[in-house]
Design a protein around this motif. Structure first.
Motif, PDB file in Angstrom:
ATOM      1  N   HIS A   3      34.424  19.543  41.827  1.00 38.18           N
ATOM      2  CA  HIS A   3      35.348  20.482  42.448  1.00 38.18           C
ATOM      3  C   HIS A   3      35.330  21.739  41.584  1.00 38.18           C
ATOM      4  CE1 HIS A   3      39.750  21.256  43.921  1.00 38.18           C
ATOM      5  NE2 HIS A   3      38.885  22.010  44.542  1.00 38.18           N
ATOM      6  N   VAL A   4      34.907  22.876  42.138  1.00 36.09           N
ATOM      7  CA  VAL A   4      34.640  24.082  41.356  1.00 36.09           C
ATOM      8  C   VAL A   4      35.512  25.234  41.846  1.00 36.09           C
ATOM      9  CG1 VAL A   4      32.873  25.711  40.584  1.00 36.09           C
ATOM     10  CG2 VAL A   4      32.245  23.328  41.066  1.00 36.09           C
ATOM     11  N   LEU A   5      36.094  25.976  40.901  1.00 39.97           N
ATOM     12  CA  LEU A   5      36.803  27.224  41.189  1.00 39.97           C
ATOM     13  C   LEU A   5      35.943  28.378  40.712  1.00 39.97           C
ATOM     14  CD1 LEU A   5      39.281  29.027  41.876  1.00 39.97           C
ATOM     15  CD2 LEU A   5      40.110  28.568  39.557  1.00 39.97           C
ATOM     16  N   ILE A   6      35.812  29.400  41.566  1.00 35.18           N
ATOM     17  CA  ILE A   6      35.078  30.607  41.199  1.00 35.18           C
ATOM     18  C   ILE A   6      35.999  31.806  41.376  1.00 35.18           C
ATOM     19  CG2 ILE A   6      33.021  32.008  41.579  1.00 35.18           C
ATOM     20  CD1 ILE A   6      31.776  29.622  43.032  1.00 35.18           C
ATOM     21  N   THR A   7      36.291  32.509  40.307  1.00 31.25           N
ATOM     22  CA  THR A   7      37.127  33.698  40.426  1.00 31.25           C
ATOM     23  C   THR A   7      36.291  34.878  40.917  1.00 31.25           C
ATOM     24  OG1 THR A   7      36.792  34.491  38.146  1.00 31.25           O
ATOM     25  CG2 THR A   7      38.570  32.887  38.519  1.00 31.25           C
ATOM     26  N   GLY A   8      36.961  35.838  41.534  1.00 29.65           N
ATOM     27  CA  GLY A   8      36.265  37.018  42.013  1.00 29.65           C
ATOM     28  C   GLY A   8      35.152  36.679  42.983  1.00 29.65           C
ATOM     29  N   SER A   9      35.447  35.809  43.950  1.00 32.41           N
ATOM     30  CA  SER A   9      34.387  35.281  44.812  1.00 32.41           C
ATOM     31  C   SER A   9      34.524  35.703  46.269  1.00 32.41           C
ATOM     32  CB  SER A   9      34.348  33.753  44.709  1.00 32.41           C
ATOM     33  OG  SER A   9      35.641  33.184  44.765  1.00 32.41           O
ATOM     34  N   SER A  10      35.131  36.852  46.516  1.00 27.00           N
ATOM     35  CA  SER A  10      35.221  37.352  47.888  1.00 27.00           C
ATOM     36  C   SER A  10      33.945  38.071  48.308  1.00 27.00           C
ATOM     37  CB  SER A  10      36.425  38.291  48.048  1.00 27.00           C
ATOM     38  OG  SER A  10      36.290  39.428  47.213  1.00 27.00           O
ATOM     39  N   THR A  29      36.553  26.116  45.632  1.00 27.64           N
ATOM     40  CA  THR A  29      37.706  26.962  45.906  1.00 27.64           C
ATOM     41  C   THR A  29      37.376  28.375  45.455  1.00 27.64           C
ATOM     42  OG1 THR A  29      39.386  25.225  45.791  1.00 27.64           O
ATOM     43  CG2 THR A  29      40.103  27.442  45.254  1.00 27.64           C
ATOM     44  N   LEU A  30      37.668  29.328  46.318  1.00 27.60           N
ATOM     45  CA  LEU A  30      37.368  30.725  46.048  1.00 27.60           C
ATOM     46  C   LEU A  30      38.618  31.465  45.564  1.00 27.60           C
ATOM     47  CD1 LEU A  30      35.230  31.417  49.246  1.00 27.60           C
ATOM     48  CD2 LEU A  30      34.453  30.624  47.010  1.00 27.60           C
ATOM     49  N   HIS A  31      38.422  32.708  45.188  1.00 23.59           N
ATOM     50  CA  HIS A  31      39.544  33.546  44.762  1.00 23.59           C
ATOM     51  C   HIS A  31      39.308  34.962  45.257  1.00 23.59           C
ATOM     52  CE1 HIS A  31      40.696  36.742  41.822  1.00 23.59           C
ATOM     53  NE2 HIS A  31      41.881  36.291  42.158  1.00 23.59           N
ATOM     54  N   ALA A  32      40.368  35.578  45.775  1.00 29.54           N
ATOM     55  CA  ALA A  32      40.329  36.968  46.234  1.00 29.54           C
ATOM     56  C   ALA A  32      41.507  37.728  45.660  1.00 29.54           C
ATOM     57  CB  ALA A  32      40.354  37.031  47.761  1.00 29.54           C
ATOM     58  N   ARG A  33      41.328  39.028  45.535  1.00 28.66           N
ATOM     59  CA  ARG A  33      42.352  39.864  44.907  1.00 28.66           C
ATOM     60  C   ARG A  33      43.619  39.980  45.744  1.00 28.66           C
ATOM     61  NH1 ARG A  33      40.445  45.794  44.481  1.00 28.66           N
ATOM     62  NH2 ARG A  33      38.726  44.712  43.423  1.00 28.66           N
ATOM     63  N   ASP A  34      43.473  40.035  47.074  1.00 22.65           N
ATOM     64  CA  ASP A  34      44.633  40.231  47.941  1.00 22.65           C
ATOM     65  C   ASP A  34      44.439  39.465  49.246  1.00 22.65           C
ATOM     66  OD1 ASP A  34      42.933  41.875  49.583  1.00 22.65           O
ATOM     67  OD2 ASP A  34      43.368  43.578  48.270  1.00 22.65           O
ATOM     68  N   THR A  35      45.456  39.504  50.094  1.00 26.46           N
ATOM     69  CA  THR A  35      45.420  38.695  51.310  1.00 26.46           C
ATOM     70  C   THR A  35      44.348  39.170  52.289  1.00 26.46           C
ATOM     71  OG1 THR A  35      47.205  40.064  52.231  1.00 26.46           O
ATOM     72  CG2 THR A  35      47.837  38.004  51.142  1.00 26.46           C
ATOM     73  N   ALA A  36      44.095  40.469  52.355  1.00 23.19           N
ATOM     74  CA  ALA A  36      43.061  40.979  53.255  1.00 23.19           C
ATOM     75  C   ALA A  36      41.691  40.471  52.838  1.00 23.19           C
ATOM     76  CB  ALA A  36      43.084  42.514  53.276  1.00 23.19           C
ATOM     77  N   ALA A  71      48.170  23.834  41.218  1.00 21.60           N
ATOM     78  CA  ALA A  71      48.767  23.222  42.404  1.00 21.60           C
ATOM     79  C   ALA A  71      47.708  22.634  43.326  1.00 21.60           C
ATOM     80  CB  ALA A  71      49.602  24.249  43.163  1.00 21.60           C
ATOM     81  N   ALA A  72      46.489  23.179  43.249  1.00 20.18           N
ATOM     82  CA  ALA A  72      45.388  22.693  44.086  1.00 20.18           C
ATOM     83  C   ALA A  72      44.739  21.443  43.514  1.00 20.18           C
ATOM     84  CB  ALA A  72      44.339  23.797  44.246  1.00 20.18           C
ATOM     85  N   GLY A  73      45.116  21.067  42.303  1.00 18.04           N
ATOM     86  CA  GLY A  73      44.515  19.897  41.665  1.00 18.04           C
ATOM     87  C   GLY A  73      43.554  20.303  40.571  1.00 18.04           C
ATOM     88  N   ARG A  74      43.196  19.354  39.748  1.00 16.20           N
ATOM     89  CA  ARG A  74      42.315  19.650  38.617  1.00 16.20           C
ATOM     90  C   ARG A  74      40.902  19.983  39.098  1.00 16.20           C
ATOM     91  NH1 ARG A  74      38.546  16.879  35.722  1.00 16.20           N
ATOM     92  NH2 ARG A  74      38.266  17.451  33.531  1.00 16.20           N
ATOM     93  N   MET A 116      45.433  26.916  32.697  1.00 14.16           N
ATOM     94  CA  MET A 116      45.034  25.914  33.682  1.00 14.16           C
ATOM     95  C   MET A 116      44.795  24.547  33.048  1.00 14.16           C
ATOM     96  SD  MET A 116      42.357  27.984  36.138  1.00 14.16           S
ATOM     97  CE  MET A 116      41.781  26.411  36.824  1.00 14.16           C
ATOM     98  N   THR A 117      44.959  23.502  33.849  1.00 13.26           N
ATOM     99  CA  THR A 117      44.560  22.172  33.423  1.00 13.26           C
ATOM    100  C   THR A 117      43.089  22.211  33.025  1.00 13.26           C
ATOM    101  OG1 THR A 117      46.134  21.137  34.916  1.00 13.26           O
ATOM    102  CG2 THR A 117      44.313  19.762  34.136  1.00 13.26           C
ATOM    103  N   LEU A 118      42.773  21.632  31.905  1.00 14.73           N
ATOM    104  CA  LEU A 118      41.441  21.767  31.332  1.00 14.73           C
ATOM    105  C   LEU A 118      40.372  21.119  32.209  1.00 14.73           C
ATOM    106  CD1 LEU A 118      40.199  22.943  28.735  1.00 14.73           C
ATOM    107  CD2 LEU A 118      40.323  20.644  27.757  1.00 14.73           C
ATOM    108  N   PRO A 119      39.353  21.881  32.621  1.00 18.01           N
ATOM    109  CA  PRO A 119      38.242  21.295  33.373  1.00 18.01           C
ATOM    110  C   PRO A 119      37.208  20.700  32.416  1.00 18.01           C
ATOM    111  CG  PRO A 119      37.898  23.637  33.156  1.00 18.01           C
ATOM    112  CD  PRO A 119      39.213  23.335  32.468  1.00 18.01           C
ATOM    113  N   ASP A 120      36.177  20.116  32.977  1.00 21.41           N
ATOM    114  CA  ASP A 120      35.086  19.591  32.154  1.00 21.41           C
ATOM    115  C   ASP A 120      34.159  20.707  31.686  1.00 21.41           C
ATOM    116  OD1 ASP A 120      35.899  16.902  32.496  1.00 21.41           O
ATOM    117  OD2 ASP A 120      34.878  16.830  34.437  1.00 21.41           O
ATOM    118  N   ARG A 121      34.052  21.745  32.501  1.00 27.37           N
ATOM    119  CA  ARG A 121      33.096  22.813  32.198  1.00 27.37           C
ATOM    120  C   ARG A 121      33.716  24.183  32.481  1.00 27.37           C
ATOM    121  NH1 ARG A 121      27.130  20.705  34.168  1.00 27.37           N
ATOM    122  NH2 ARG A 121      27.569  18.471  34.183  1.00 27.37           N
TER     123      ARG A 121
END
Length: 259
Positions: A3-10, A29-36, A71-74, A116-121
């Motif tokens: 399960h991977v989070l990538i910031t700035g991924s819009s 899981t992606l990340h965007a600066r704003d709702t648009a 909140a989305a999980g580790r 954040m909860t510590l990931p493996d990588r």
């Protein structure tokens, strides 16, 4: 599957890395600066599990993204991809009175890592311009010097290498590495960038999920899945810790505390 989070991924390399990982069957899981931007991201990559929303240009925004992430999980891995480029014509000050470029490029990955909860990588996006960076923190916010966007960017990308290596030293149970994706033709890199765009997202995705022995290392710097040298100062523990302590003073959160 990881399960991977990538910031700035819009868009750009973050979105490309997400497509690559999802195509391999991973949960992203992606990340965007704003709702648009978040709505656009959901539309262009509906296979993503979720899109976190928050402006990494403020400390409150960074904390909000960290809260949403937990909140989305580790997460098994976090790719700290969000960044501001080197063409900024002037110093922009955040609501916290800090350099916006430093906040997004350095404090955001620092504070997200700390909260954040510590990931493996952990994977931190650096740049070949880090070789021209200066690790001096005496005016890291560019309040006393005449603004130089290319130098401020180079410094920030060297700081990302220091961050990755400092985390690797203090948290031996996590694999923490930095990556230079190459000068590629993204919105940040510009249309004339000479490197292979297709290779741009490959190494960070590989470090985030691969079971290859070469990817299961820590405190290293990579370019196109190969280890690459960094400026000598990046290997000095006292220089790494100086950055960690500086970020701790700015955020009130220490990454050097035991987890």
């Amino acid at each position: 599957m990881p399960h991977v989070l990538i910031t700035g991924s819009s868009d750009g390399l973050g979105l490309m890395a997400a497509r690559l990982l999802i195509g391999q069957g991973h949960t992203v899981t992606l990340h965007a600066r704003d709702t648009a931007r978040a709505a656009h991201t959901r539309a262009v990559l509906p296979a993503a599990e979720n899109v976190l929303v928050g402006d990494l240009g403020s400390l409150d925004g960074i904390r909000s993204v960290a809260t949403q992430a937990d909140a989305a999980g580790r997460f098994d891995a976090v790719i700290h991809n969000a960044g501001i480029g080197y063409r900024e014509p002037r110093r922009v000050e955040t609501v916290d009175g800090l350099s916006q470029l430093f906040t997004v490029n350095v404090l955001a990955p620092y504070l997200l890592t700390a909260l954040m909860t510590l990931p493996d990588r952990l994977v931190y996006l650096s740049s070949g311009m880090a070789r021209g960076g200066d690790a001096d923190l005496s005016d890291a916010q560019w309040t006393d010097r005449r603004w130089n966007g290319a130098q401020a960017y180079s410094d920030s990308k060297l700081f990302d290498v220091l961050l990755a290596r400092g985390v690797a030293r203090h948290w031996p149970d996590v694999l923490s590495n930095s990556v230079e994706p190459g000068w590629v033709a993204t919105r940040m890199g510009g249309p004339g960038a000479p490197d292979d765009l297709a290779q741009g997202p490959v190494t960070q995705a590989w470090l985030a999920v691969s079971d290859d022995e070469a990817a299961r290392v820590t405190g290293r710097h990579f370019y196109h899945q190969k280890r690459r040298s960094v400026p000598a100062k990046a290997s000095e523990a006292k220089v790494q810790d100086a950055l960690l302590d500086y970020c701790a003073r700015l955020t009130g959160v220490s990454i050097r505390a035991s987890r």
